[in-house]
Scaffold this motif. Structure first.
Motif, PDB file in Angstrom:
ATOM      1  N   PHE A  23       0.819  -1.207   0.000  1.00 32.71           N
ATOM      2  CA  PHE A  23       0.000   0.000   0.000  1.00 32.71           C
ATOM      3  C   PHE A  23       0.856   1.261   0.000  1.00 32.71           C
ATOM      4  O   PHE A  23       0.465   2.288  -0.557  1.00 32.71           O
ATOM      5  CB  PHE A  23      -0.987  -0.006   1.154  1.00 32.71           C
ATOM      6  CG  PHE A  23      -1.970  -1.150   1.065  1.00 32.71           C
ATOM      7  CD1 PHE A  23      -2.480  -1.561  -0.158  1.00 32.71           C
ATOM      8  CD2 PHE A  23      -2.360  -1.843   2.189  1.00 32.71           C
ATOM      9  CE1 PHE A  23      -3.379  -2.618  -0.259  1.00 32.71           C
ATOM     10  CE2 PHE A  23      -3.267  -2.897   2.103  1.00 32.71           C
ATOM     11  CZ  PHE A  23      -3.774  -3.282   0.879  1.00 32.71           C
ATOM     12  N   THR A  24       2.025   1.196   0.617  1.00 34.35           N
ATOM     13  CA  THR A  24       2.955   2.321   0.567  1.00 34.35           C
ATOM     14  C   THR A  24       3.411   2.562  -0.862  1.00 34.35           C
ATOM     15  O   THR A  24       3.443   3.703  -1.336  1.00 34.35           O
ATOM     16  CB  THR A  24       4.175   2.054   1.469  1.00 34.35           C
ATOM     17  OG1 THR A  24       3.726   1.929   2.821  1.00 34.35           O
ATOM     18  CG2 THR A  24       5.200   3.163   1.376  1.00 34.35           C
ATOM     19  N   LEU A  25       3.745   1.477  -1.562  1.00 32.49           N
ATOM     20  CA  LEU A  25       4.173   1.599  -2.956  1.00 32.49           C
ATOM     21  C   LEU A  25       3.058   2.131  -3.849  1.00 32.49           C
ATOM     22  O   LEU A  25       3.287   3.005  -4.697  1.00 32.49           O
ATOM     23  CB  LEU A  25       4.664   0.250  -3.477  1.00 32.49           C
ATOM     24  CG  LEU A  25       5.963  -0.254  -2.876  1.00 32.49           C
ATOM     25  CD1 LEU A  25       6.205  -1.707  -3.268  1.00 32.49           C
ATOM     26  CD2 LEU A  25       7.122   0.613  -3.312  1.00 32.49           C
ATOM     27  N   VAL A  26       1.850   1.620  -3.655  1.00 31.01           N
ATOM     28  CA  VAL A  26       0.704   2.081  -4.458  1.00 31.01           C
ATOM     29  C   VAL A  26       0.451   3.565  -4.190  1.00 31.01           C
ATOM     30  O   VAL A  26       0.263   4.355  -5.124  1.00 31.01           O
ATOM     31  CB  VAL A  26      -0.553   1.233  -4.173  1.00 31.01           C
ATOM     32  CG1 VAL A  26      -1.791   1.864  -4.795  1.00 31.01           C
ATOM     33  CG2 VAL A  26      -0.358  -0.182  -4.695  1.00 31.01           C
ATOM     34  N   GLY A  27       0.456   3.947  -2.932  1.00 25.53           N
ATOM     35  CA  GLY A  27       0.244   5.353  -2.582  1.00 25.53           C
ATOM     36  C   GLY A  27       1.304   6.255  -3.178  1.00 25.53           C
ATOM     37  O   GLY A  27       1.006   7.330  -3.705  1.00 25.53           O
ATOM     38  N   ALA A  28       2.558   5.822  -3.114  1.00 28.81           N
ATOM     39  CA  ALA A  28       3.646   6.614  -3.684  1.00 28.81           C
ATOM     40  C   ALA A  28       3.479   6.758  -5.187  1.00 28.81           C
ATOM     41  O   ALA A  28       3.704   7.837  -5.750  1.00 28.81           O
ATOM     42  CB  ALA A  28       4.989   5.970  -3.359  1.00 28.81           C
ATOM     43  N   LEU A  29       3.091   5.688  -5.838  1.00 33.06           N
ATOM     44  CA  LEU A  29       2.886   5.740  -7.285  1.00 33.06           C
ATOM     45  C   LEU A  29       1.752   6.692  -7.645  1.00 33.06           C
ATOM     46  O   LEU A  29       1.894   7.536  -8.540  1.00 33.06           O
ATOM     47  CB  LEU A  29       2.599   4.345  -7.831  1.00 33.06           C
ATOM     48  CG  LEU A  29       2.434   4.232  -9.336  1.00 33.06           C
ATOM     49  CD1 LEU A  29       3.698   4.683 -10.053  1.00 33.06           C
ATOM     50  CD2 LEU A  29       2.080   2.812  -9.728  1.00 33.06           C
ATOM     51  N   VAL A  30       0.640   6.615  -6.935  1.00 32.81           N
ATOM     52  CA  VAL A  30      -0.506   7.498  -7.198  1.00 32.81           C
ATOM     53  C   VAL A  30      -0.104   8.957  -6.981  1.00 32.81           C
ATOM     54  O   VAL A  30      -0.381   9.825  -7.818  1.00 32.81           O
ATOM     55  CB  VAL A  30      -1.716   7.111  -6.316  1.00 32.81           C
ATOM     56  CG1 VAL A  30      -2.796   8.179  -6.357  1.00 32.81           C
ATOM     57  CG2 VAL A  30      -2.272   5.761  -6.745  1.00 32.81           C
ATOM     58  N   LEU A  31       0.550   9.237  -5.866  1.00 31.57           N
ATOM     59  CA  LEU A  31       0.945  10.613  -5.573  1.00 31.57           C
ATOM     60  C   LEU A  31       1.980  11.135  -6.567  1.00 31.57           C
ATOM     61  O   LEU A  31       1.926  12.296  -6.983  1.00 31.57           O
ATOM     62  CB  LEU A  31       1.486  10.720  -4.145  1.00 31.57           C
ATOM     63  CG  LEU A  31       0.451  10.541  -3.052  1.00 31.57           C
ATOM     64  CD1 LEU A  31       1.127  10.448  -1.690  1.00 31.57           C
ATOM     65  CD2 LEU A  31      -0.557  11.679  -3.079  1.00 31.57           C
ATOM     66  N   SER A  32       2.910  10.274  -6.958  1.00 29.56           N
ATOM     67  CA  SER A  32       3.921  10.731  -7.915  1.00 29.56           C
ATOM     68  C   SER A  32       3.304  11.008  -9.283  1.00 29.56           C
ATOM     69  O   SER A  32       3.713  11.931  -9.978  1.00 29.56           O
ATOM     70  CB  SER A  32       5.058   9.716  -8.036  1.00 29.56           C
ATOM     71  OG  SER A  32       4.634   8.553  -8.721  1.00 29.56           O
TER      72      SER A  32
END
Length: 60
Positions: A23-32
């Motif tokens: 979920f950290t990776l998904v969140g980072a991808l969405v925000l980036s």
């Protein structure tokens, strides 16, 4: 991913940790992607990559 979520001592996979990392990776991808073309986009991805690879190397 499973390598990052290993329990102390290298036995098994901590499923809660694996989910948190996913979920950290998904969140980072969405925000980036929301900041695509901006400096913040690269900073987000670099920060997450550094944190996750540092944790893997530390044997947490």
């Amino acid at each position: 991913m499973a390598g990052l979520a290993r329990t102390p001592g290298g036995e098994g996979v901590d499923e809660n940790r694996a989910l948190a990392e996913l979920f950290t990776l998904v969140g980072a991808l969405v925000l980036s992607r929301a900041g695509a073309g901006e400096e913040i986009s690269e900073r987000i991805l670099t920060a997450i990559l550094d944190r996750l690879t540092r944790e893997e190397g530390a044997g947490d």
